[in-house]
Design a protein around this motif. Structure first.
Motif, PDB file in Angstrom:
ATOM      1  N   ARG A 350      21.035 -18.548  56.803  1.00 25.19           N
ATOM      2  CA  ARG A 350      20.667 -18.711  55.387  1.00 25.19           C
ATOM      3  C   ARG A 350      21.749 -18.197  54.449  1.00 25.19           C
ATOM      4  O   ARG A 350      21.756 -18.546  53.261  1.00 25.19           O
ATOM      5  N   VAL A 352      24.718 -19.080  54.567  1.00 19.61           N
ATOM      6  CA  VAL A 352      25.580 -20.231  54.279  1.00 19.61           C
ATOM      7  C   VAL A 352      24.818 -21.165  53.343  1.00 19.61           C
ATOM      8  O   VAL A 352      23.757 -21.672  53.711  1.00 19.61           O
ATOM      9  N   PRO A 353      25.319 -21.418  52.132  1.00 19.95           N
ATOM     10  CA  PRO A 353      24.589 -22.260  51.176  1.00 19.95           C
ATOM     11  C   PRO A 353      24.263 -23.637  51.761  1.00 19.95           C
ATOM     12  O   PRO A 353      25.092 -24.245  52.448  1.00 19.95           O
ATOM     13  N   ILE A 354      23.050 -24.107  51.484  1.00 16.78           N
ATOM     14  CA  ILE A 354      22.598 -25.392  52.021  1.00 16.78           C
ATOM     15  C   ILE A 354      23.552 -26.513  51.639  1.00 16.78           C
ATOM     16  O   ILE A 354      23.856 -27.396  52.453  1.00 16.78           O
ATOM     17  N   GLU A 355      24.059 -26.480  50.400  1.00 21.04           N
ATOM     18  CA  GLU A 355      24.914 -27.575  49.944  1.00 21.04           C
ATOM     19  C   GLU A 355      26.257 -27.624  50.666  1.00 21.04           C
ATOM     20  O   GLU A 355      26.981 -28.621  50.582  1.00 21.04           O
ATOM     21  N   ARG A 357      26.475 -26.946  54.075  1.00 21.35           N
ATOM     22  CA  ARG A 357      26.259 -27.110  55.512  1.00 21.35           C
ATOM     23  C   ARG A 357      26.565 -28.519  56.003  1.00 21.35           C
ATOM     24  O   ARG A 357      26.923 -28.718  57.157  1.00 21.35           O
ATOM     25  N   ILE A 394      32.648 -18.782  54.614  1.00 22.42           N
ATOM     26  CA  ILE A 394      32.258 -19.522  53.406  1.00 22.42           C
ATOM     27  C   ILE A 394      33.445 -19.663  52.453  1.00 22.42           C
ATOM     28  O   ILE A 394      33.653 -20.714  51.846  1.00 22.42           O
ATOM     29  N   SER A 413      18.047 -26.748  56.555  1.00 21.65           N
ATOM     30  CA  SER A 413      17.776 -25.307  56.559  1.00 21.65           C
ATOM     31  C   SER A 413      16.970 -24.935  57.785  1.00 21.65           C
ATOM     32  O   SER A 413      16.219 -25.752  58.317  1.00 21.65           O
TER      33      SER A 413
END
Length: 414
Positions: A350, A352-355, A357, A394, A413
């Protein structure tokens, strides 16, 4: 004939009714479509959205559509990596009342790529070897299950990242047949088709300038035969051991486990004079580490991802005060495993930002972070920890990995 939707899930027909079945597939408006890379197909194929799901829609005649739908359901029941069949739509008519071809609908395989999209930038030979490994494993699994593919090729396969390797999934089952057991001739025929198809596909890439100059299409097409043969021999060969050396059998089973297979049934026979023991694996199931990780944590991953996550889980468990193998008062492995998921795996993913991934699922993200931690720790000559590795990944790795920023599923996610 009225429009008819035959589906595996009672919810799907309602969602599918919103799609423009009165139009030929190649004329569907952009508002219904999802811009995902498509491989080469003899049929018209489009990706569309039905509710929260992304689906693949393929036009073909009614009889082969229904046959492929049933074959894909059979493969799903026996646990073969293949696309998930959702429905067949028949009785389609255009606005003038003229019949349109039926369609087969499958669920889009999240995080997957057709091979041509993977060659948009010249693929290194080492990566191509990993693709051949994945395809050989898929073909062996199909043959062990009694499925003769009839058209094994790169075009009929989707590939997903699997902890530095790839996992292959069957896409097109139109030419396949399911039997109780395949003969040697049936297997060799499938393998020869694979060799010819793969060589032809790579020659096509070579002609377009998309193939690495050091790659020989004919040699790479032949390579799958050797990789398939080695794996098939290891999984099915008969072993003869001296009587009393039963640990040899255990060692053989462990070797199969390391390859990612479980022995579900075996045959052990003593010789007439009692000097030797013959061992034959009768039923071999793939997914040894997948099942082990799923049982412990509830995480459903690819095989290599499962092996990597299990290694990290075991290392973490060894640091816990209540971890004491063999002690009936210590925490059970399942309890520790769920604690690892809650306190380590999920918070790390979590972070790592979803956008950012893209096409990576949670297990692949975690594998990438473990690899990055190892790299940074080697450079620093001490363990830097996951938090530092995540922050550096990141900031310095994801911005450069542009291919991972293209979303292929609505949500990845954990």
């Amino acid at each position: 004939m009225a429009l008819q939707i035959s589906a595996t899930n009672p919810e799907h027909p309602t969602l599918l009714l919103t799609l423009p079945w009165h139009l030929p597939l190649e004329e569907w408006p952009e508002e219904y479509l999802v811009p995902l890379p498509r491989g080469i197909s003899r049929h018209v194929v489009r990706y569309a959205r039905a509710g929260d799901e992304v689906i693949a829609v393929k036009e073909l005649a009614e009889r082969p559509a229904l046959r492929e739908y049933e074959l894909l359901r059979d493969l799903d029941r026996i646990g073969i990596p293949s696309v998930d069949p959702l429905a067949v739509v028949t009785g389609r008519l255009d606005e003038a009342g003229e019949p349109l071809e039926p369609v087969l609908i499958t669920r889009h395989l999240g995080g997957s790529m057709p091979y041509r999209s993977m060659f948009e930038t010249t693929m290194r030979p080492a990566t191509m070897h990993r693709l051949m490994d994945a395809l050989a494993v898929l073909l062996v699994r199909l043959h062990l299950a009694g499925f003769a593919w009839g058209d094994c090729s790169l075009s009929n396969t989707l590939f997903r990242r699997d902890a530095g390797a790839y996992a292959a999934y069957l896409v097109d089952a139109e030419t396949g047949d399911l039997h109780t057991q395949l003969s040697t001739g049936q297997r060799e025929y499938d393998l020869d088709l694979a060799r010819v198809n793969i060589s032809g596909e790579l020659l096509d890439l070579e002609a377009s300038g998309a193939l690495h100059p050091s790659v020989d299409p004919i040699d790479f097409g032949t390579e799958i035969c050797g990789r398939y043969g080695s794996l098939w021999e290891e999984l099915t060969r008969t072993s003869v051991y001296p009587a009393g050396k039963y640990h040899y059998i255990e060692r053989r089973i462990r070797r199969l486990n390391e390859l990612g297979f479980d022995v579900a049934e075996m045959q052990i026979e003593h010789s007439s004079n009692g000097d030797t023991v013959t061992f034959v694996p009768k039923v071999v199931d793939a997914g040894h580490h997948q099942r082990q990780l799923l049982r412990l944590t509830g995480l459903d991953t690819e095989e290599n991802q499962a092996r990597r996550l299990l290694n990290d889980l075991e290392s973490w468990m060894a640091t816990q005060e209540d971890y004491a193998p063999g002690d009936p008062l210590a925490a059970r492995p399942e309890v520790l495993a769920h604690r690892w998921v809650r306190d380590v795996f999920r918070p790390t993913v979590r972070a790592v930002p979803i956008e950012l991934r893209g096409s990576m699922d949670p297990a692949e993200i975690y594998h990438e972070l473990l690899e990055h931690r190892w790299f940074l720790s080697e450079h620093a000559q001490h363990d830097i920890g996951l938090e530092v590795a995540v922050a550096d990944y990141i900031e310095n790795i994801l911005p450069k990995a542009r291919e991972t920023l293209v979303p292929t599923t609505p949500d990845t996610s954990p």
